[in-house]
Enzyme design. Structure first.
Site, PDB file in Angstrom:
ATOM      1  N   ASN A   9     -31.281 -51.700 -35.851  1.00 47.33           N
ATOM      2  CA  ASN A   9     -29.995 -51.341 -36.441  1.00 47.33           C
ATOM      3  C   ASN A   9     -29.561 -52.420 -37.465  1.00 47.33           C
ATOM      4  O   ASN A   9     -29.167 -53.523 -37.069  1.00 47.33           O
ATOM      5  CB  ASN A   9     -28.977 -51.211 -35.301  1.00 47.33           C
ATOM      6  CG  ASN A   9     -27.615 -50.783 -35.785  1.00 47.33           C
ATOM      7  OD1 ASN A   9     -27.207 -51.114 -36.890  1.00 47.33           O
ATOM      8  ND2 ASN A   9     -26.884 -50.071 -34.942  1.00 47.33           N
ATOM      9  N   LYS A  12     -26.152 -54.111 -36.943  1.00 44.31           N
ATOM     10  CA  LYS A  12     -26.106 -55.109 -35.877  1.00 44.31           C
ATOM     11  C   LYS A  12     -26.663 -56.434 -36.379  1.00 44.31           C
ATOM     12  O   LYS A  12     -26.118 -57.499 -36.096  1.00 44.31           O
ATOM     13  CB  LYS A  12     -26.904 -54.628 -34.648  1.00 44.31           C
ATOM     14  CG  LYS A  12     -26.130 -53.658 -33.791  1.00 44.31           C
ATOM     15  CD  LYS A  12     -26.962 -53.018 -32.687  1.00 44.31           C
ATOM     16  CE  LYS A  12     -27.407 -53.944 -31.594  1.00 44.31           C
ATOM     17  NZ  LYS A  12     -27.914 -53.181 -30.397  1.00 44.31           N
ATOM     18  N   GLU A  36     -35.429 -47.652 -24.990  1.00 44.73           N
ATOM     19  CA  GLU A  36     -34.417 -48.166 -24.072  1.00 44.73           C
ATOM     20  C   GLU A  36     -34.608 -47.537 -22.707  1.00 44.73           C
ATOM     21  O   GLU A  36     -34.621 -46.325 -22.574  1.00 44.73           O
ATOM     22  CB  GLU A  36     -33.033 -47.828 -24.600  1.00 44.73           C
ATOM     23  CG  GLU A  36     -32.161 -49.046 -24.618  1.00 44.73           C
ATOM     24  CD  GLU A  36     -30.881 -48.771 -25.360  1.00 44.73           C
ATOM     25  OE1 GLU A  36     -30.092 -47.965 -24.872  1.00 44.73           O
ATOM     26  OE2 GLU A  36     -30.691 -49.373 -26.435  1.00 44.73           O
ATOM     27  N   ASP A  69     -27.743 -55.273 -26.279  1.00 42.56           N
ATOM     28  CA  ASP A  69     -27.536 -53.881 -25.897  1.00 42.56           C
ATOM     29  C   ASP A  69     -26.047 -53.670 -25.670  1.00 42.56           C
ATOM     30  O   ASP A  69     -25.405 -54.454 -24.962  1.00 42.56           O
ATOM     31  CB  ASP A  69     -28.339 -53.589 -24.622  1.00 42.56           C
ATOM     32  CG  ASP A  69     -28.533 -52.106 -24.447  1.00 42.56           C
ATOM     33  OD1 ASP A  69     -28.751 -51.412 -25.453  1.00 42.56           O
ATOM     34  OD2 ASP A  69     -28.436 -51.641 -23.309  1.00 42.56           O
ATOM     35  N   PHE A 144     -20.509 -48.509 -37.923  1.00 37.04           N
ATOM     36  CA  PHE A 144     -21.550 -47.577 -37.470  1.00 37.04           C
ATOM     37  C   PHE A 144     -21.158 -47.055 -36.087  1.00 37.04           C
ATOM     38  O   PHE A 144     -20.168 -47.485 -35.497  1.00 37.04           O
ATOM     39  CB  PHE A 144     -22.924 -48.272 -37.428  1.00 37.04           C
ATOM     40  CG  PHE A 144     -23.023 -49.363 -36.396  1.00 37.04           C
ATOM     41  CD1 PHE A 144     -22.553 -50.635 -36.665  1.00 37.04           C
ATOM     42  CD2 PHE A 144     -23.557 -49.117 -35.136  1.00 37.04           C
ATOM     43  CE1 PHE A 144     -22.618 -51.652 -35.712  1.00 37.04           C
ATOM     44  CE2 PHE A 144     -23.636 -50.126 -34.169  1.00 37.04           C
ATOM     45  CZ  PHE A 144     -23.161 -51.388 -34.468  1.00 37.04           C
ATOM     46  N   GLY A 145     -21.944 -46.141 -35.583  1.00 36.14           N
ATOM     47  CA  GLY A 145     -21.781 -45.651 -34.220  1.00 36.14           C
ATOM     48  C   GLY A 145     -20.362 -45.193 -33.917  1.00 36.14           C
ATOM     49  O   GLY A 145     -19.759 -44.391 -34.660  1.00 36.14           O
ATOM     50  N   ASP A 147     -17.630 -46.753 -34.122  1.00 40.42           N
ATOM     51  CA  ASP A 147     -16.583 -47.518 -34.814  1.00 40.42           C
ATOM     52  C   ASP A 147     -15.383 -46.678 -35.260  1.00 40.42           C
ATOM     53  O   ASP A 147     -14.244 -47.140 -35.144  1.00 40.42           O
ATOM     54  CB  ASP A 147     -17.173 -48.278 -36.022  1.00 40.42           C
ATOM     55  CG  ASP A 147     -17.884 -49.553 -35.596  1.00 40.42           C
ATOM     56  OD1 ASP A 147     -17.728 -49.969 -34.435  1.00 40.42           O
ATOM     57  OD2 ASP A 147     -18.600 -50.138 -36.431  1.00 40.42           O
ATOM     58  N   LYS A 167     -14.195 -57.320 -38.173  1.00 40.92           N
ATOM     59  CA  LYS A 167     -14.814 -56.806 -36.932  1.00 40.92           C
ATOM     60  C   LYS A 167     -15.395 -57.974 -36.124  1.00 40.92           C
ATOM     61  O   LYS A 167     -15.339 -57.994 -34.902  1.00 40.92           O
ATOM     62  CB  LYS A 167     -15.896 -55.754 -37.251  1.00 40.92           C
ATOM     63  CG  LYS A 167     -16.484 -55.145 -35.988  1.00 40.92           C
ATOM     64  CD  LYS A 167     -17.542 -54.079 -36.210  1.00 40.92           C
ATOM     65  CE  LYS A 167     -18.161 -53.663 -34.863  1.00 40.92           C
ATOM     66  NZ  LYS A 167     -19.337 -52.797 -34.996  1.00 40.92           N
ATOM     67  N   ARG A 173     -19.734 -57.673 -29.599  1.00 37.71           N
ATOM     68  CA  ARG A 173     -21.021 -58.283 -29.996  1.00 37.71           C
ATOM     69  C   ARG A 173     -20.843 -59.759 -30.347  1.00 37.71           C
ATOM     70  O   ARG A 173     -21.594 -60.612 -29.885  1.00 37.71           O
ATOM     71  CB  ARG A 173     -21.599 -57.516 -31.194  1.00 37.71           C
ATOM     72  CG  ARG A 173     -22.889 -58.098 -31.783  1.00 37.71           C
ATOM     73  CD  ARG A 173     -23.626 -57.082 -32.635  1.00 37.71           C
ATOM     74  NE  ARG A 173     -23.913 -55.900 -31.870  1.00 37.71           N
ATOM     75  CZ  ARG A 173     -23.214 -54.754 -31.979  1.00 37.71           C
ATOM     76  NH1 ARG A 173     -22.264 -54.620 -32.883  1.00 37.71           N
ATOM     77  NH2 ARG A 173     -23.490 -53.748 -31.190  1.00 37.71           N
TER      78      ARG A 173
HETATM   79  P1  ITT Z   1     -30.978 -51.438 -31.283  1.00 35.94           P
HETATM   80  O1  ITT Z   1     -32.142 -51.152 -32.173  1.00 35.94           O
HETATM   81  O2  ITT Z   1     -30.557 -52.864 -31.350  1.00 35.94           O
HETATM   82  O3  ITT Z   1     -31.161 -50.955 -29.838  1.00 35.94           O
HETATM   83  P2  ITT Z   1     -28.850 -49.409 -31.365  1.00 35.94           P
HETATM   84  O4  ITT Z   1     -28.078 -48.868 -32.520  1.00 35.94           O
HETATM   85  O5  ITT Z   1     -29.693 -48.452 -30.555  1.00 35.94           O
HETATM   86  O6  ITT Z   1     -29.726 -50.607 -31.907  1.00 35.94           O
HETATM   87  P3  ITT Z   1     -27.380 -50.107 -28.906  1.00 35.94           P
HETATM   88  O7  ITT Z   1     -28.458 -49.542 -28.049  1.00 35.94           O
HETATM   89  O8  ITT Z   1     -26.893 -51.462 -28.562  1.00 35.94           O
HETATM   90  O9  ITT Z   1     -27.814 -50.159 -30.448  1.00 35.94           O
HETATM   91  O10 ITT Z   1     -26.122 -49.165 -28.975  1.00 35.94           O
HETATM   92  C1  ITT Z   1     -25.899 -48.076 -28.113  1.00 35.94           C
HETATM   93  C2  ITT Z   1     -25.037 -47.069 -28.839  1.00 35.94           C
HETATM   94  O11 ITT Z   1     -23.732 -47.607 -28.997  1.00 35.94           O
HETATM   95  C3  ITT Z   1     -25.540 -46.698 -30.239  1.00 35.94           C
HETATM   96  O12 ITT Z   1     -25.350 -45.327 -30.448  1.00 35.94           O
HETATM   97  C4  ITT Z   1     -24.654 -47.488 -31.176  1.00 35.94           C
HETATM   98  O13 ITT Z   1     -24.411 -46.772 -32.378  1.00 35.94           O
HETATM   99  C5  ITT Z   1     -23.361 -47.651 -30.355  1.00 35.94           C
HETATM  100  N1  ITT Z   1     -22.786 -48.963 -30.663  1.00 35.94           N
HETATM  101  C6  ITT Z   1     -23.304 -50.174 -30.312  1.00 35.94           C
HETATM  102  N2  ITT Z   1     -22.564 -51.171 -30.811  1.00 35.94           N
HETATM  103  C7  ITT Z   1     -21.559 -50.590 -31.487  1.00 35.94           C
HETATM  104  C8  ITT Z   1     -20.500 -51.079 -32.266  1.00 35.94           C
HETATM  105  O14 ITT Z   1     -20.328 -52.365 -32.482  1.00 35.94           O
HETATM  106  N3  ITT Z   1     -19.685 -50.198 -32.841  1.00 35.94           N
HETATM  107  C9  ITT Z   1     -19.859 -48.867 -32.667  1.00 35.94           C
HETATM  108  N4  ITT Z   1     -20.842 -48.321 -31.974  1.00 35.94           N
HETATM  109  C10 ITT Z   1     -21.704 -49.174 -31.393  1.00 35.94           C
END
Ligand code: ITT
Length: 190
Positions: A9, A12, A36, A69, A144-145, A147, A167, A173
């Site tokens: 990601n 991240k 995972e 994670d 992302f995700g 957020d 952030k 994080r």
């Molecule tokens: P990795 O390759 O590091 O595993 P990832 O995007 O899969 O990257 P995670 O497993 O840690 O990251 O995240 C689990 C879920 O939570 C994933 O869908 C992310 O988009 C979301 N997420 C993690 N951290 C977040 C953040 O800071 N803000 C918003 N969503 C987040």
């Protein structure tokens, strides 16, 4: 010794390298999408991910690396999606979460981050938690995700409305990473 951050990601990595700069640490991005494992605890997932990555990528055993994670835990959904956050984000997404929450008055939630660091011999984990609420609609274009649906406590912006620097003042994080980076820099000074 270089420290590698294993993640697929880019956001991240960007957040982490921004925090690392404050510690005068430079971290290297090791772009790898690892599988995972499904477990109830982020700590166990992070630890087991380190071990399984070392089996698929034996060269990592010689390096110092960390992975991180994260999960979103929503109180009125009994902690869902929690450790299943990746799967839930990829399937129902933010709109699916908003749907599940549409009749819920209690919007409390928290993000949890577990950073697992391998120092060439052992794995240590560091935890960061940020409390907040789930908004009633998607707000903001950045990040992302989850957020756009998460607003940390004592704040009027969602993570998606914040700059990366802002952030990094509030996120789960940066909290787990700061503990790791503090210990790495303290160790380097000895
Ligand atoms: P990795 O390759 O590091 O595993 P990832 O995007 O899969 O990257 P995670 O497993 O840690 O990251 O995240 C689990 C879920 O939570 C994933 O869908 C992310 O988009 C979301 N997420 C993690 N951290 C977040 C953040 O800071 N803000 C918003 N969503 C987040």
């Amino acid at each position: 010794m270089d420290v590698h951050f294993i993640t697929h990601n880019p956001s991240k990595y960007e957040e982490a390298s921004n925090v690392a700069q404050e510690f005068n640490l430079s971290i290297k991005w090791y772009d790898h999408e690892y599988e995972e494992l499904q477990e109830d605890s982020l700590e166990i997932i992070a630890r087991k991910s380190c071990l399984s990555i070392m089996q698929t990528k034996p060269e990592l055993k010689e390096l110092h690396f960390f992975l991180e994670d994260a999960g979103l835990f929503i109180k009125s959904l009994n902690g869902f999606p929690g450790p299943y956050s990746s799967y839930v984000f990829n399937t129902i997404g933010n709109n699916g979460i908003l749907d599940l929450m549409k009749d819920k008055e209690d919007r409390e939630a928290y993000f949890k981050s577990v950073t697992a660091y391998y120092d060439g011999s052992t794995i240590e984990t560091f935890v960061g938690v940020t409390k907040g609420i789930i908004t009633k609609s998607l707000i903001g274009e950045g990040g992302f995700g989850f957020d756009p649906i998460f607003r940390p406590d004592d704040n009027n912006q969602t993570f998606a409305e914040m700059t990366l620097a802002t952030k990094n003042l509030y996120s789960h994080r940066q909290k787990s990473l700061r503990i790791l980076f503090t210990s790495l820099t303290a160790f380097a000074k000895q």
